[in-house]
Design a protein around this motif. Structure first.
Motif, PDB file in Angstrom:
ATOM      1  N   GLY A  52       0.818  -1.211   0.000  1.00  0.00           N
ATOM      2  CA  GLY A  52       0.000   0.000   0.000  1.00  0.00           C
ATOM      3  C   GLY A  52       0.851   1.259   0.000  1.00  0.00           C
ATOM      4  N   SER A  53       1.974   1.223   0.712  1.00  0.00           N
ATOM      5  CA  SER A  53       2.884   2.372   0.726  1.00  0.00           C
ATOM      6  C   SER A  53       3.494   2.583  -0.651  1.00  0.00           C
ATOM      7  CB  SER A  53       3.989   2.166   1.763  1.00  0.00           C
ATOM      8  OG  SER A  53       3.454   2.103   3.073  1.00  0.00           O
ATOM      9  N   LEU A  54       3.964   1.496  -1.271  1.00  0.00           N
ATOM     10  CA  LEU A  54       4.543   1.615  -2.608  1.00  0.00           C
ATOM     11  C   LEU A  54       3.532   2.179  -3.595  1.00  0.00           C
ATOM     12  CD1 LEU A  54       6.823   1.083  -4.634  1.00  0.00           C
ATOM     13  CD2 LEU A  54       5.942  -1.254  -4.885  1.00  0.00           C
ATOM     14  N   GLN A  55       2.299   1.705  -3.546  1.00  0.00           N
ATOM     15  CA  GLN A  55       1.276   2.219  -4.456  1.00  0.00           C
ATOM     16  C   GLN A  55       1.062   3.713  -4.256  1.00  0.00           C
ATOM     17  OE1 GLN A  55      -1.717  -0.774  -3.211  1.00  0.00           O
ATOM     18  NE2 GLN A  55      -1.894  -1.294  -5.375  1.00  0.00           N
ATOM     19  N   ARG A  56       0.979   4.135  -2.999  1.00  0.00           N
ATOM     20  CA  ARG A  56       0.763   5.553  -2.701  1.00  0.00           C
ATOM     21  C   ARG A  56       1.959   6.396  -3.114  1.00  0.00           C
ATOM     22  NH1 ARG A  56      -0.319   4.673   1.976  1.00  0.00           N
ATOM     23  NH2 ARG A  56       1.620   5.227   3.037  1.00  0.00           N
ATOM     24  N   TRP A  57       3.170   5.903  -2.877  1.00  0.00           N
ATOM     25  CA  TRP A  57       4.370   6.660  -3.219  1.00  0.00           C
ATOM     26  C   TRP A  57       4.506   6.862  -4.727  1.00  0.00           C
ATOM     27  CZ3 TRP A  57       8.197   3.474   0.290  1.00  0.00           C
ATOM     28  CH2 TRP A  57       7.905   3.764   1.640  1.00  0.00           C
ATOM     29  N   VAL A  58       4.193   5.840  -5.497  1.00  0.00           N
ATOM     30  CA  VAL A  58       4.282   5.964  -6.953  1.00  0.00           C
ATOM     31  C   VAL A  58       3.328   7.045  -7.448  1.00  0.00           C
ATOM     32  CG1 VAL A  58       3.870   4.781  -9.146  1.00  0.00           C
ATOM     33  CG2 VAL A  58       5.096   3.611  -7.301  1.00  0.00           C
ATOM     34  N   ARG A  59       2.110   7.051  -6.907  1.00  0.00           N
ATOM     35  CA  ARG A  59       1.140   8.081  -7.321  1.00  0.00           C
ATOM     36  C   ARG A  59       1.602   9.468  -6.896  1.00  0.00           C
ATOM     37  NH1 ARG A  59      -2.726   4.275  -5.225  1.00  0.00           N
ATOM     38  NH2 ARG A  59      -2.930   5.569  -3.372  1.00  0.00           N
ATOM     39  N   ASP A  60       2.072   9.595  -5.657  1.00  0.00           N
ATOM     40  CA  ASP A  60       2.465  10.909  -5.153  1.00  0.00           C
ATOM     41  C   ASP A  60       3.722  11.425  -5.848  1.00  0.00           C
ATOM     42  OD1 ASP A  60       0.328  10.795  -3.460  1.00  0.00           O
ATOM     43  OD2 ASP A  60       1.487  10.336  -1.655  1.00  0.00           O
ATOM     44  N   ALA A  61       4.696  10.552  -6.101  1.00  0.00           N
ATOM     45  CA  ALA A  61       5.943  10.977  -6.738  1.00  0.00           C
ATOM     46  C   ALA A  61       5.702  11.461  -8.158  1.00  0.00           C
ATOM     47  CB  ALA A  61       6.950   9.827  -6.737  1.00  0.00           C
ATOM     48  N   ASP A  62       4.661  10.934  -8.804  1.00  0.00           N
ATOM     49  CA  ASP A  62       4.356  11.374 -10.165  1.00  0.00           C
ATOM     50  C   ASP A  62       3.971  12.841 -10.214  1.00  0.00           C
ATOM     51  OD1 ASP A  62       1.806  11.351 -12.434  1.00  0.00           O
ATOM     52  OD2 ASP A  62       3.782  10.621 -13.037  1.00  0.00           O
ATOM     53  N   ALA A  63       3.494  13.385  -9.081  1.00  0.00           N
ATOM     54  CA  ALA A  63       3.101  14.799  -9.033  1.00  0.00           C
ATOM     55  C   ALA A  63       4.305  15.728  -9.130  1.00  0.00           C
ATOM     56  CB  ALA A  63       2.325  15.086  -7.746  1.00  0.00           C
ATOM     57  N   ALA A  64       5.526  15.173  -8.979  1.00  0.00           N
ATOM     58  CA  ALA A  64       6.728  16.008  -9.082  1.00  0.00           C
ATOM     59  C   ALA A  64       7.091  16.312 -10.525  1.00  0.00           C
ATOM     60  CB  ALA A  64       7.906  15.317  -8.391  1.00  0.00           C
ATOM     61  N   ARG A  65       6.382  15.720 -11.486  1.00  0.00           N
ATOM     62  CA  ARG A  65       6.722  15.926 -12.901  1.00  0.00           C
ATOM     63  C   ARG A  65       6.745  17.401 -13.283  1.00  0.00           C
ATOM     64  NH1 ARG A  65       3.996  11.774 -17.209  1.00  0.00           N
ATOM     65  NH2 ARG A  65       4.652   9.790 -16.278  1.00  0.00           N
ATOM     66  N   ASP A  66       5.805  18.158 -12.768  1.00  0.00           N
ATOM     67  CA  ASP A  66       5.637  19.538 -13.223  1.00  0.00           C
ATOM     68  C   ASP A  66       6.671  20.493 -12.637  1.00  0.00           C
ATOM     69  OD1 ASP A  66       3.463  18.763 -14.754  1.00  0.00           O
ATOM     70  OD2 ASP A  66       2.057  19.085 -13.100  1.00  0.00           O
ATOM     71  N   ASP A  67       6.914  20.414 -11.316  1.00  0.00           N
ATOM     72  CA  ASP A  67       7.790  21.412 -10.691  1.00  0.00           C
ATOM     73  C   ASP A  67       9.203  20.920 -10.428  1.00  0.00           C
ATOM     74  OD1 ASP A  67       6.263  21.116  -7.363  1.00  0.00           O
ATOM     75  OD2 ASP A  67       7.198  19.660  -8.687  1.00  0.00           O
ATOM     76  N   ALA A  68       9.477  19.617 -10.542  1.00  0.00           N
ATOM     77  CA  ALA A  68      10.835  19.107 -10.335  1.00  0.00           C
ATOM     78  C   ALA A  68      11.022  17.850 -11.178  1.00  0.00           C
ATOM     79  CB  ALA A  68      11.080  18.821  -8.855  1.00  0.00           C
ATOM     80  N   PRO A  69      11.064  17.982 -12.513  1.00  0.00           N
ATOM     81  CA  PRO A  69      11.117  16.792 -13.376  1.00  0.00           C
ATOM     82  C   PRO A  69      12.331  15.912 -13.124  1.00  0.00           C
ATOM     83  CG  PRO A  69      11.520  18.803 -14.632  1.00  0.00           C
ATOM     84  CD  PRO A  69      11.019  19.225 -13.291  1.00  0.00           C
ATOM     85  N   GLU A  70      13.492  16.534 -12.810  1.00  0.00           N
ATOM     86  CA  GLU A  70      14.685  15.719 -12.589  1.00  0.00           C
ATOM     87  C   GLU A  70      14.552  14.865 -11.324  1.00  0.00           C
ATOM     88  OE1 GLU A  70      15.020  19.321 -10.230  1.00  0.00           O
ATOM     89  OE2 GLU A  70      14.503  18.943 -12.327  1.00  0.00           O
ATOM     90  N   LEU A  71      13.952  15.448 -10.267  1.00  0.00           N
ATOM     91  CA  LEU A  71      13.722  14.679  -9.047  1.00  0.00           C
ATOM     92  C   LEU A  71      12.626  13.647  -9.251  1.00  0.00           C
ATOM     93  CD1 LEU A  71      14.028  17.393  -6.247  1.00  0.00           C
ATOM     94  CD2 LEU A  71      15.718  15.713  -6.989  1.00  0.00           C
ATOM     95  N   SER A  72      11.670  13.951 -10.113  1.00  0.00           N
ATOM     96  CA  SER A  72      10.624  12.986 -10.432  1.00  0.00           C
ATOM     97  C   SER A  72      11.222  11.735 -11.057  1.00  0.00           C
ATOM     98  CB  SER A  72       9.607  13.623 -11.384  1.00  0.00           C
ATOM     99  OG  SER A  72       8.673  12.667 -11.848  1.00  0.00           O
ATOM    100  N   ARG A  73      12.162  11.921 -11.977  1.00  0.00           N
ATOM    101  CA  ARG A  73      12.815  10.768 -12.611  1.00  0.00           C
ATOM    102  C   ARG A  73      13.661   9.993 -11.609  1.00  0.00           C
ATOM    103  NH1 ARG A  73      13.286  14.789 -16.760  1.00  0.00           N
ATOM    104  NH2 ARG A  73      15.389  15.329 -16.035  1.00  0.00           N
ATOM    105  N   ALA A  74      14.349  10.723 -10.726  1.00  0.00           N
ATOM    106  CA  ALA A  74      15.162  10.049  -9.701  1.00  0.00           C
ATOM    107  C   ALA A  74      14.291   9.249  -8.734  1.00  0.00           C
ATOM    108  CB  ALA A  74      15.991  11.082  -8.947  1.00  0.00           C
ATOM    109  N   LEU A  75      13.147   9.817  -8.351  1.00  0.00           N
ATOM    110  CA  LEU A  75      12.222   9.111  -7.475  1.00  0.00           C
ATOM    111  C   LEU A  75      11.688   7.853  -8.153  1.00  0.00           C
ATOM    112  CD1 LEU A  75      10.253  12.128  -5.967  1.00  0.00           C
ATOM    113  CD2 LEU A  75      11.522  10.430  -4.635  1.00  0.00           C
ATOM    114  N   LEU A  76      11.344   7.977  -9.438  1.00  0.00           N
ATOM    115  CA  LEU A  76      10.830   6.816 -10.168  1.00  0.00           C
ATOM    116  C   LEU A  76      11.885   5.720 -10.230  1.00  0.00           C
ATOM    117  CD1 LEU A  76       8.641   5.471 -11.860  1.00  0.00           C
ATOM    118  CD2 LEU A  76       9.508   6.693 -13.863  1.00  0.00           C
TER     119      LEU A  76
END
Length: 397
Positions: A52-76
């Motif tokens: 459940g944590s992994l599912q939530r983290w994947v959804r939340d980390a995707d929100a970083a695409r707009d304001d921090a794309p490089e960190l979004s890719r690192a999180l993914l």
């Protein structure tokens, strides 16, 4: 006498506390802190991360695409490491995304940790018939609910006509059909999670469900290790038991997408009650749970809309780590299978944006029984909610 701790010494943080901190950072868009916390967590045992944590983290980390794309890719990249059960090296500050489009059929024997495609599992006329049945029911807006909220919604819908239908020769097709909602206005950002698609649910009869299963069963593993029951307890080797009769049909309009996510497991659903008024049963058997997603492509006359899988690849010679994307191009009548339901081994994936016309798919699950060495615990029914009374407790209706 206990010796005092050295000045400046850091206390060891437990995996549970790290998991909580990662959730807090992602929820509050603290991307850098989330990245550091997630890396620290990956150095602990992989089992410390709940699905459940992994599912939530994947959804939340995707929100970083707009304001921090490089960190979004690192999180993914790091989240792919968590899903694969492996994490090495320093936390990245960015990751390169490379994409490969897969058009051919994979070997019939599924890889141990990947997905595979079976082509021509349904004919063109059968796809058209399923599309006609779904269109007759009507498509409702599909909301991005959590497991508890979705279970509660399905519990309510099981007591009314709604968008749930039954592909049963004895059912009345004209009773309870929902009116299709109007399409979203052109100005609506259809790439948002809440507007990714519209959907309806078909509860397939035995003839339809079992007939389709007979076609694809030769390509499926006859048994899988470490099968869990509905409460997440590991019960050993599970035997192939069929397909979930709960078929969800999704319609993606142009611009619609289902951003990166991880699928959860489902029990075997079915119908109960008298034949003249069947009732949807969330867990109809009490001895089986899904281990593979079954995604049926009903059409291919659209642009875009690939099913894309993400995996973390190691960096070479000091270069940035790489997120490898394998995209499966939809083909009418083909079926895509891939593992789900576990933190380690589940695949992070997305339904990429449809760029023109409409995409239609059906999702159901491949079920495996777990050993019944003790009475199986059925999946818990969602709680019935009533108005709150003083003290914060709810009154039963």
């Amino acid at each position: 006498m206990v010796a005092p701790k050295a000045a400046g010494a850091k206390q060891k943080v437990s995996p549970k506390q790290l998991s909580h901190e990662v959730s807090e950072h992602l929820t509050n868009a603290r991307w850098r802190q989330a990245l550091d916390g997630l890396f620290a967590l990956t150095q602990c045992e992989a089992s410390a991360v709940k699905l459940g944590s992994l599912q939530r983290w994947v959804r939340d980390a995707d929100a970083a695409r707009d304001d921090a794309p490089e960190l979004s890719r690192a999180l993914l990249w790091l989240l792919c490491r968590v899903a694969s059960g492996a994490a090495r090296g320093a936390p990245p500050s960015d990751a390169v995304v490379s994409r490969d489009l897969f058009r051919r059929r994979l070997p019939s024997a599924p890889p141990a940790s990947g997905g595979f495609v079976v082509v021509d599992a349904l004919s063109a006329s059968e796809c058209a018939a399923l599309l006609g049945a779904a269109s007759a029911l009507g498509f409702e807006r599909d909301e991005p609910l959590g497991d508890r909220e979705r279970a509660a919604l399905e519990h309510e819908k099981s007591k009314s006509s709604g968008a749930f239908g039954c592909l049963d020769s004895s059912s009345d097709d004209g009773d309870g059909a929902a009116t299709p909602p109007p399409p979203p206005p052109a100005s609506t950002p259809t790439t948002d999670h809440s507007l990714r698609s519209r959907a309806c649910v078909l509860v397939a009869d035995d003839a339809l469900n079992d007939g389709f299963f007979a076609r694809v069963a030769p390509f499926l593993p006859p048994a899988l290790d470490d099968c869990c029951d509905a409460r997440g307890r590991r019960r050993g080797v599970g035997a192939l038991a069929g397909l979930n009769r709960r078929w969800r049909c999704y319609k993606y309009d142009a611009g619609g997408t289902y951003r990166p996510h991880v699928d959860g497991a489902w029990p075997g659903s079915g119908l109960g009650g008298p034949p003249e008024r069947p009732r949807y049963v969330y867990d109809a058997f009490g001895d089986r749970l899904s281990k593979l997603t079954c995604l049926v492509y009903l059409n291919d006359d659209f642009e875009g809309g690939e099913t894309a899988f993400f995996a973390a690849a190691d960096a070479a010679d000091g270069a940035a780590p790489r997120v490898a994307v394998t995209a499966v191009q939809p083909r009418r009548g083909s079926v895509l299978f891939f593992p789900h339901g576990e933190t380690t081994g589940s695949l992070i994936h997305e339904g990429s944006a449809v760029t023109d016309r409409n995409k239609f798919v059906i999702r159901t699950e491949v079920l495996y029984t777990y050993p019944a060495d003790e009475p199986a615990a059925a999946a818990p029914e969602p709680p019935e909610r009533g108005p709150k009374k003083k003290g914060g407790k709810r009154r039963k209706r």
